[in-house]
Write a protein that holds these residues in place. Structure first.
Motif, PDB file in Angstrom:
ATOM      1  N   LEU A   1      -4.553   8.812  -0.784  1.00  0.00           N
ATOM      2  CA  LEU A   1      -5.117   8.874   0.573  1.00  0.00           C
ATOM      3  C   LEU A   1      -5.577   7.490   1.038  1.00  0.00           C
ATOM      4  CD1 LEU A   1      -7.413  12.052   0.873  1.00  0.00           C
ATOM      5  CD2 LEU A   1      -5.337  11.535   2.157  1.00  0.00           C
ATOM      6  N   THR A   2      -6.286   6.798   0.158  1.00  0.00           N
ATOM      7  CA  THR A   2      -6.808   5.475   0.508  1.00  0.00           C
ATOM      8  C   THR A   2      -5.680   4.504   0.858  1.00  0.00           C
ATOM      9  OG1 THR A   2      -8.711   5.830  -0.949  1.00  0.00           O
ATOM     10  CG2 THR A   2      -8.219   3.561  -0.309  1.00  0.00           C
TER      11      THR A   2
ATOM     12  N   THR B   1     -17.928   9.055   2.264  1.00  0.00           N
ATOM     13  CA  THR B   1     -17.556   9.031   3.679  1.00  0.00           C
ATOM     14  C   THR B   1     -18.784   8.793   4.550  1.00  0.00           C
ATOM     15  OG1 THR B   1     -15.709  10.539   3.263  1.00  0.00           O
ATOM     16  CG2 THR B   1     -16.476  10.333   5.531  1.00  0.00           C
TER      17      THR B   1
ATOM     18  N   HIS C   1      -3.253  15.459   2.273  1.00  0.00           N
ATOM     19  CA  HIS C   1      -4.247  16.485   2.624  1.00  0.00           C
ATOM     20  C   HIS C   1      -3.769  17.862   2.178  1.00  0.00           C
ATOM     21  CE1 HIS C   1      -6.548  13.586   4.935  1.00  0.00           C
ATOM     22  NE2 HIS C   1      -7.388  14.526   5.322  1.00  0.00           N
TER      23      HIS C   1
ATOM     24  N   TRP D   1       0.808  -1.222   0.000  1.00  0.00           N
ATOM     25  CA  TRP D   1       0.000   0.000   0.000  1.00  0.00           C
ATOM     26  C   TRP D   1       0.842   1.274   0.000  1.00  0.00           C
ATOM     27  CZ3 TRP D   1      -4.293  -1.706  -1.562  1.00  0.00           C
ATOM     28  CH2 TRP D   1      -4.838  -2.901  -1.075  1.00  0.00           C
TER      29      TRP D   1
ATOM     30  N   SER E   1       0.419   7.899   8.773  1.00  0.00           N
ATOM     31  CA  SER E   1      -0.236   9.177   9.046  1.00  0.00           C
ATOM     32  C   SER E   1       0.483  10.344   8.392  1.00  0.00           C
ATOM     33  CB  SER E   1      -0.324   9.412  10.559  1.00  0.00           C
ATOM     34  OG  SER E   1      -1.111   8.423  11.169  1.00  0.00           O
TER      35      SER E   1
ATOM     36  N   TYR F   1      -2.492   5.185   1.787  1.00  0.00           N
ATOM     37  CA  TYR F   1      -1.808   5.557   3.030  1.00  0.00           C
ATOM     38  C   TYR F   1      -2.643   5.168   4.245  1.00  0.00           C
ATOM     39  CZ  TYR F   1       2.042   8.304   1.002  1.00  0.00           C
ATOM     40  OH  TYR F   1       3.176   8.695   0.356  1.00  0.00           O
ATOM     41  N   HIS F   2      -3.977   5.313   4.119  1.00  0.00           N
ATOM     42  CA  HIS F   2      -4.857   4.966   5.234  1.00  0.00           C
ATOM     43  C   HIS F   2      -4.802   3.458   5.508  1.00  0.00           C
ATOM     44  CE1 HIS F   2      -8.770   4.113   7.217  1.00  0.00           C
ATOM     45  NE2 HIS F   2      -8.511   5.260   7.835  1.00  0.00           N
ATOM     46  N   ARG F   3      -4.733   2.655   4.440  1.00  0.00           N
ATOM     47  CA  ARG F   3      -4.692   1.204   4.615  1.00  0.00           C
ATOM     48  C   ARG F   3      -3.429   0.759   5.358  1.00  0.00           C
ATOM     49  NH1 ARG F   3      -7.764  -2.455   1.762  1.00  0.00           N
ATOM     50  NH2 ARG F   3      -9.390  -1.585   0.427  1.00  0.00           N
TER      51      ARG F   3
ATOM     52  N   TYR G   1      -0.427  10.318   4.798  1.00  0.00           N
ATOM     53  CA  TYR G   1      -1.857  10.591   4.689  1.00  0.00           C
ATOM     54  C   TYR G   1      -2.144  12.095   4.780  1.00  0.00           C
ATOM     55  CZ  TYR G   1      -6.862  10.200   5.829  1.00  0.00           C
ATOM     56  OH  TYR G   1      -8.211  10.314   5.839  1.00  0.00           O
ATOM     57  N   TYR G   2      -1.559  12.770   5.788  1.00  0.00           N
ATOM     58  CA  TYR G   2      -1.828  14.194   5.964  1.00  0.00           C
ATOM     59  C   TYR G   2      -1.016  15.063   5.014  1.00  0.00           C
ATOM     60  CZ  TYR G   2      -4.824  13.214   9.900  1.00  0.00           C
ATOM     61  OH  TYR G   2      -5.856  12.777  10.663  1.00  0.00           O
TER      62      TYR G   2
ATOM     63  N   GLY H   1      -1.658   2.712   7.341  1.00  0.00           N
ATOM     64  CA  GLY H   1      -1.536   3.418   8.611  1.00  0.00           C
ATOM     65  C   GLY H   1      -0.410   4.435   8.639  1.00  0.00           C
TER      66      GLY H   1
END
Length: 576
Positions: free
Chosen positions: A79-80, A307, A95, A47, A88, A82-84, A91-92, A86
């Protein structure tokens, strides 16, 4: 005037060509290869690597096609992933990329601010100074675009610029200096704006940051315009234009052509000013109302809806889990009447909560759709009004002054020059008034809906062979400005459609007003049609505006027997 129209058509052809080029979006070998790699990494469940490659794909799409939905799709995929895994930080960081990207579009400013603030909160917790600086600068870029600029913004930008210098971040230092130049320019302090733009331009050139070089050249042009040096301003605008055009920065091209029109007008170059205003309008249409830009807004809306759907699914899973527990309790407490009664009560409560949550989710989705529609319509009418004012108060006044000057000195001109010159000036003044009135009808804003419709029918009768009749019964409806504008635009669209396509000899517009309802009908005796097309932009715009006002539209037509369109509008809904 023919040369003006030819230039305008050429500008539209060029812009539409660029839009179709983005939509065609033939992937380059590099992007195609990277997309295949992402699919392979996802299959292997790697991922983090998939997220990093998706980020790169988004950047490549932006470099080649400017502001486009495919960049946003790549960032959302990142984003998806990075979220899988973990991650952070990754992920941000995405953003920040999404927030910065949304700042290109006025209607996405609130979404941009939300993404950036979420990232800032995370990086402040983790004490990541570089990312904190980046978030502060991107948020400052949003704030300085607002109508009222807080005085604290100058202090915040100076502090961030010094922090960037202390932490050896020349990119962010150059960006902070540019934002200082922008803020001083917006508060009409040209000397300070020039000082910071010059410093930022020097650093941007040292680092070869093309978008920042173009932006600084633009603000240096504005400072020259403040000092009434339009020729020097045009030179800066042209340099900036070449860079912005090479990177497909349509939002910047729009502002450059608008300011260039003002500088040309100050030099009495009214043809160039007129062409620049038309080009600015074309860029505005391309950026704010193109399918590409709308797709980005709808994509964000779709993301929020997804969401909510995920949250709803989690609630459903929790509810199913709870029902399993309740089933076990039924077996354990079967012999107890009190236990059975308690279980029934709990299950009823859970169903009620699930229903309430589903209703809330649907309401939130509807509110998001209404906000998006309101923002789009307000932006469209606001842009129309601004351009109409610019044409009327700027170019229109200058043309009138020229006409008065020629009339005062026409005895000194030979007859072979005087008559054509007066004719050309009359045509230019008339064309300017027609464009300005079409963008924002004077009668509507001054006298109200009924006089504006009477004025519209009179003008249509003057320029068309078709006989246009307007009849109204009952008192003048009390409508809000927003509702009046929307209803006027709907009626204008219906009458224009009838004039263009129906080949009718008579068009009748009727308005019947009661205490609670307004009934509007537009009838023609033209050729009609078997079934109205629901895919055209005109009918879609009419339907969406009337839906927004809480009304209904009914179409009735037969081939060879004309067309009748009936609109029913509740007055209480439209006046709030």
């Amino acid at each position: 005037m023919k040369s003006f129209r030819v230039t305008f058509l050429l500008a539209w052809v060029t812009l539409l060509g660029s839009v179709s080029k983005v939509w065609a979006l033939a992937e380059t070998p590099v992007i195609d290869s990277l997309n295949q790699r992402v699919r392979a990494l996802v299959d292997q469940q790697r991922w983090k690597a998939a997220a990093q490659v998706s980020e790169r794909i988004g950047s490549l799409y932006h470099q080649q096609y400017g502001y486009n939905q495919y960049t946003i799709e790549a960032y959302f995929n990142s984003l998806t992933y990075y979220h899988r895994v973990g991650d952070s930080v990754g992920y941000y960081n995405v953003h920040i990329l999404i927030g910065d990207y949304y700042t290109h579009d006025y209607f996405m400013q609130n979404h941009a601010e939300q993404y950036l603030k979420r990232a800032l909160r995370f990086f402040e917790r983790t004490k990541n100074t570089t990312k904190i600086i980046e978030c502060h600068l991107d948020l400052a870029n949003i704030i300085q675009n607002k109508e009222l600029i807080p005085k604290a913004l100058f202090t915040e930008l100076r502090r961030t610029e010094r922090l960037s210098e202390q932490t050896k971040q020349p990119y962010f230092q150059a960006y902070a200096l540019n934002l200082l130049a922008t803020t001083y320019s917006r508060t009409k302090q040209p000397d300070s704006a020039r000082y910071f733009a010059t410093r930022s331009l020097k650093m941007a050139r040292e680092q070869n940051i093309s978008w920042l070089i173009a932006l600084n050249l633009f603000y240096l042009g504005i400072t020259e315009q403040f000092k009434n040096r339009p020729k020097a301003a045009i030179q800066y605008y042209q340099k900036s234009y070449r860079i912005a055009d090479s990177v497909n920065n349509v939002s910047m091209l729009r502002e450059l052509t608008r300011h260039a029109a003002e500088s040309y007008a100050h030099q009495d170059k009214y043809q160039e000013a007129y062409e620049s205003l038309l080009q600015s309008l074309a860029y505005t249409q391309q950026f704010y109302y193109s399918e590409q830009t709308k797709s980005i807004r709808l994509q964000e809306l779709d993301s929020q809806i997804k969401t909510l759907a995920v949250e709803k699914a989690l609630v459903k899973e929790q509810s199913q889990h709870q029902r399993t527990i309740n089933s076990m309790l039924v077996i354990g407490l079967f012999i107890s009447i009190v236990g059975v009664g308690t279980l029934i009560y709990l299950r009823r409560q859970q169903k009620l909560i699930a229903q309430q949550q589903a209703v809330i989710a649907q309401q939130q989705i509807r509110e998001l759709e209404l906000k998006s529609l309101r923002a789009m319509m307000e932006g469209q009418e606001g842009e129309r009004s601004r351009i109409a004012r610019d044409l009327h108060d700027g170019l229109g006044i200058q043309l009138s002054r020229i006409k008065l000057f020629v009339e005062a000195h026409q005895d000194a001109l030979p007859a072979s020059v005087r008559e054509p010159l007066n004719q050309f000036l009359d045509e230019a003044c008339t064309e300017t008034r027609l464009i300005s009135n079409d963008l924002r009808p004077y009668a509507l804003s001054t006298f109200g809906l009924i006089p504006a419709l009477e004025d519209l029918t009179q003008k249509l009768n003057l320029v068309n062979q078709t006989n246009v009749i307007f009849e109204h019964y009952g008192e003048t409806p009390v409508l809000s400005d927003e509702a009046s504008v929307m209803l006027y635009r709907v009626i204008q669209e219906l009458m224009n459609n009838a004039l263009k396509h129906a080949d009718a000899s008579t068009i009748t517009l009727q308005m019947m007003i009661s205490e609670a309802t307004a009934l509007i009908s537009v009838d023609d005796d033209g050729r009609g049609f078997a079934e109205p097309s629901r895919t055209g932009n005109g009918i879609t715009n009419i339907q969406s505006r009337i839906d927004y006002l809480g009304g209904q539209v009914m179409w009735q037509s037969e081939a060879g027997k004309g067309t009748s369109v009936m609109i029913s509008l509740p007055l209480k809904s439209s006046t709030t």
